[in-house]
Design a protein around this motif. Sequence first.
Motif, mmCIF file in Angstrom:
data_model
loop_
_atom_site.group_PDB
_atom_site.id
_atom_site.type_symbol
_atom_site.label_atom_id
_atom_site.label_comp_id
_atom_site.label_asym_id
_atom_site.label_seq_id
_atom_site.Cartn_x
_atom_site.Cartn_y
_atom_site.Cartn_z
ATOM 1 N N THR A 84 16.956 -7.776 113.146
ATOM 2 C CA THR A 84 15.686 -7.302 113.695
ATOM 3 C C THR A 84 15.949 -6.100 114.589
ATOM 4 N N VAL A 85 15.181 -5.017 114.364
ATOM 5 C CA VAL A 85 15.359 -3.791 115.140
ATOM 6 C C VAL A 85 14.365 -3.758 116.304
ATOM 7 N N THR A 86 14.791 -3.161 117.405
ATOM 8 C CA THR A 86 13.904 -3.075 118.569
ATOM 9 C C THR A 86 13.129 -1.766 118.608
ATOM 10 N N LYS A 87 13.655 -0.746 117.927
ATOM 11 C CA LYS A 87 13.004 0.563 117.939
ATOM 12 C C LYS A 87 12.671 0.963 116.507
ATOM 13 N N GLY A 88 11.430 1.339 116.285
ATOM 14 C CA GLY A 88 11.013 1.746 114.953
ATOM 15 C C GLY A 88 11.586 3.082 114.551
ATOM 16 N N GLY A 89 11.537 3.351 113.253
ATOM 17 C CA GLY A 89 12.015 4.613 112.713
ATOM 18 C C GLY A 89 12.796 4.369 111.443
ATOM 19 N N PRO A 90 13.366 5.431 110.881
ATOM 20 C CA PRO A 90 14.179 5.255 109.680
ATOM 21 C C PRO A 90 15.534 4.640 110.031
ATOM 22 N N TRP A 91 15.939 3.657 109.268
ATOM 23 C CA TRP A 91 17.228 2.982 109.458
ATOM 24 C C TRP A 91 18.050 3.132 108.184
ATOM 25 N N ALA A 92 19.288 3.602 108.339
ATOM 26 C CA ALA A 92 20.239 3.677 107.228
ATOM 27 C C ALA A 92 20.997 2.353 107.199
ATOM 28 N N ILE A 93 20.924 1.664 106.075
ATOM 29 C CA ILE A 93 21.512 0.338 105.949
ATOM 30 C C ILE A 93 22.446 0.342 104.741
ATOM 31 N N SER A 94 23.661 -0.144 104.923
ATOM 32 C CA SER A 94 24.564 -0.315 103.790
ATOM 33 C C SER A 94 25.258 -1.664 103.916
ATOM 34 N N ALA A 95 25.516 -2.280 102.790
ATOM 35 C CA ALA A 95 26.167 -3.583 102.777
ATOM 36 C C ALA A 95 27.054 -3.677 101.550
ATOM 37 N N GLY A 96 28.108 -4.441 101.674
ATOM 38 C CA GLY A 96 28.992 -4.630 100.543
ATOM 39 C C GLY A 96 29.768 -5.924 100.677
ATOM 40 N N PHE A 97 30.216 -6.442 99.536
ATOM 41 C CA PHE A 97 31.080 -7.601 99.582
ATOM 42 C C PHE A 97 32.176 -7.501 98.533
ATOM 43 N N ARG A 98 33.212 -8.292 98.758
ATOM 44 C CA ARG A 98 34.343 -8.392 97.836
ATOM 45 C C ARG A 98 34.485 -9.862 97.493
ATOM 46 N N ILE A 99 34.626 -10.133 96.190
ATOM 47 C CA ILE A 99 34.834 -11.532 95.821
ATOM 48 C C ILE A 99 36.322 -11.837 95.787
ATOM 49 N N LEU A 100 36.635 -13.105 95.973
ATOM 50 C CA LEU A 100 38.015 -13.546 96.104
ATOM 51 C C LEU A 100 38.784 -13.460 94.791
ATOM 52 N N THR A 101 38.140 -13.783 93.678
ATOM 53 C CA THR A 101 38.830 -13.764 92.376
ATOM 54 C C THR A 101 38.008 -12.963 91.382
ATOM 55 N N GLY A 102 38.630 -12.600 90.277
ATOM 56 C CA GLY A 102 37.961 -11.820 89.245
ATOM 57 C C GLY A 102 36.686 -12.480 88.749
#
Length: 176
Positions: A84-102
Amino acid sequence: MPNATPIYGFPYPTGNEQPSGPLAIESLAEAVETKFALEDQAVDGGEWTIGADMVISRPTLINNWTPFAGSAPQGIAHSAGVFTVTKGGPWAISAGFRILTGSSTDLYIYITDGTGAVTWFKNSTITSLNVGVSGVKRLPAGGSFRVYAYAGADRTIRHETAGDLVTGITAYRVGN
């Protein structure tokens, strides 16, 4: 000086004012200095990683985020998978994950609104151990978002070493 620029409010004299170069320059200099002081304040945002490996399936809210080493989130809070953001405006968001096995199954990561009902950004893979997504979204003050992971079969997303922001999320207010 009753006139001011429309965006930043910098003062300027009207055509019928008595000329006073030093006072006009002083007023403008103080207004510019105030604006720069506001820009020098700390940036709203932060970085998080997962606290431990986590099993994902169909779809899974990633909810064990912890602030990344050296990150001191400001202007944004996390609780039970909701940011939750306290100040409005444009927010740049990035997320990533790595799995443990193939994987030979679909892997998705997506960022949604705070309820999880509306997907804003999404990415997928079936051949990689890593998947990431990013985007910019205008949020109102008090606005929120979530990050979900999906796997076609149970998979474990990996918490890498303390100095590694994988699995991780970065969110910063643009134009602080």
